[in-house]
Design a protein around this motif. Structure first.
Motif, short mmCIF file in Angstrom:
data_model
loop_
_atom_site.label_atom_id
_atom_site.label_comp_id
_atom_site.label_asym_id
_atom_site.label_seq_id
_atom_site.Cartn_x
_atom_site.Cartn_y
_atom_site.Cartn_z
N LYS A 57 0.85 -1.18 0.00
CA LYS A 57 0.00 0.00 0.00
C LYS A 57 0.89 1.24 0.00
O LYS A 57 1.91 1.28 0.67
CB LYS A 57 -0.90 0.00 1.23
CG LYS A 57 -1.90 1.13 1.23
CD LYS A 57 -2.92 0.97 2.33
CE LYS A 57 -3.98 2.08 2.22
NZ LYS A 57 -5.05 1.89 3.21
N VAL A 58 0.46 2.24 -0.76
CA VAL A 58 1.16 3.52 -0.82
C VAL A 58 0.26 4.56 -0.16
O VAL A 58 -0.91 4.71 -0.53
CB VAL A 58 1.48 3.93 -2.27
CG1 VAL A 58 2.24 5.24 -2.30
CG2 VAL A 58 2.25 2.83 -2.99
N SER A 59 0.82 5.25 0.83
CA SER A 59 0.03 6.26 1.54
C SER A 59 0.86 7.52 1.78
O SER A 59 2.08 7.51 1.65
CB SER A 59 -0.48 5.70 2.88
OG SER A 59 0.61 5.33 3.70
N PHE A 60 0.15 8.59 2.14
CA PHE A 60 0.79 9.84 2.50
C PHE A 60 1.13 9.80 3.99
O PHE A 60 0.64 8.94 4.73
CB PHE A 60 -0.13 11.03 2.20
CG PHE A 60 -0.35 11.25 0.72
CD1 PHE A 60 0.68 11.73 -0.08
CD2 PHE A 60 -1.57 10.98 0.14
CE1 PHE A 60 0.49 11.93 -1.44
CE2 PHE A 60 -1.78 11.19 -1.22
CZ PHE A 60 -0.74 11.66 -2.01
N ALA A 61 1.93 10.75 4.45
CA ALA A 61 2.36 10.80 5.85
C ALA A 61 1.18 10.88 6.81
O ALA A 61 1.26 10.39 7.94
CB ALA A 61 3.30 11.98 6.06
N ASP A 62 0.05 11.46 6.37
CA ASP A 62 -1.12 11.58 7.25
C ASP A 62 -1.95 10.29 7.29
O ASP A 62 -2.99 10.23 7.94
CB ASP A 62 -1.99 12.77 6.85
CG ASP A 62 -2.62 12.62 5.46
OD1 ASP A 62 -2.48 11.56 4.83
OD2 ASP A 62 -3.26 13.58 5.02
N GLY A 63 -1.49 9.26 6.57
CA GLY A 63 -2.18 7.97 6.56
C GLY A 63 -3.19 7.80 5.45
O GLY A 63 -3.69 6.70 5.22
N SER A 64 -3.51 8.86 4.73
CA SER A 64 -4.47 8.74 3.62
C SER A 64 -3.81 8.02 2.45
O SER A 64 -2.62 8.17 2.20
CB SER A 64 -4.99 10.11 3.20
OG SER A 64 -3.94 10.92 2.70
#
Length: 134
Positions: free
Chosen positions: A36-43
């Motif tokens: 999974k690829v996500s942003f630092a905020d978890g989104s």
């Protein structure tokens, strides 16, 4: 504008390479690679392309990031995995026509990306976290 051209060129290269390898019929030993690829905020990063590049063997495996941020790599087919080894990882997020990628441009450049991965025997679950673009 140059980032957009780089993204398009990388995407075309990866797609062409995957198509060429898929048609070669030579195959080879691959291991399942998902994540999974996500942003630092978890989104989640919702859409895009992830490329694992083995610079020593001049080969790569490509995955398409789904809306929920998940991906599955393919080398000789769309989801057959990747050969064992160490990789530099680039990620390009999907964007609307004329807009820049939602992911920081350093992740799309093989010379700048801080992302690496190692594929080992068996099933590999490799998650990545990226910065948002400006």
């Amino acid at each position: 504008m140059q980032m957009q051209n780089t993204s398009v060129a990388t995407l075309l290269f990866a797609s062409t390479l995957l198509g060429f390898l898929g048609c070669s019929g030579s195959g080879g030993a691959t291991e399942v690679v998902t994540g999974k690829v996500s942003f630092a905020d978890g989104s989640p990063v919702s859409g895009g392309t992830i490329v694992f590049a083995d610079t020593q063997n001049n080969s790569s495996s490509v995955g398409y990031i789904k809306e929920d941020g998940t991906y599955t790599l393919g080398t000789f087919g769309e989801s057959d995995g990747a050969p064992k080894g160490r990789y530099k990882v680039t990620i390009i997020g999907s964007s609307d026509y004329g807009k820049s990628s939602p992911i920081s441009s350093k992740f799309a450049n093989q010379d700048q990306t801080p992302l690496t991965a190692e594929v080992v025997d068996g099933k590999n679950v490799i998650d990545f976290q990226v910065d948002k673009g400006r």
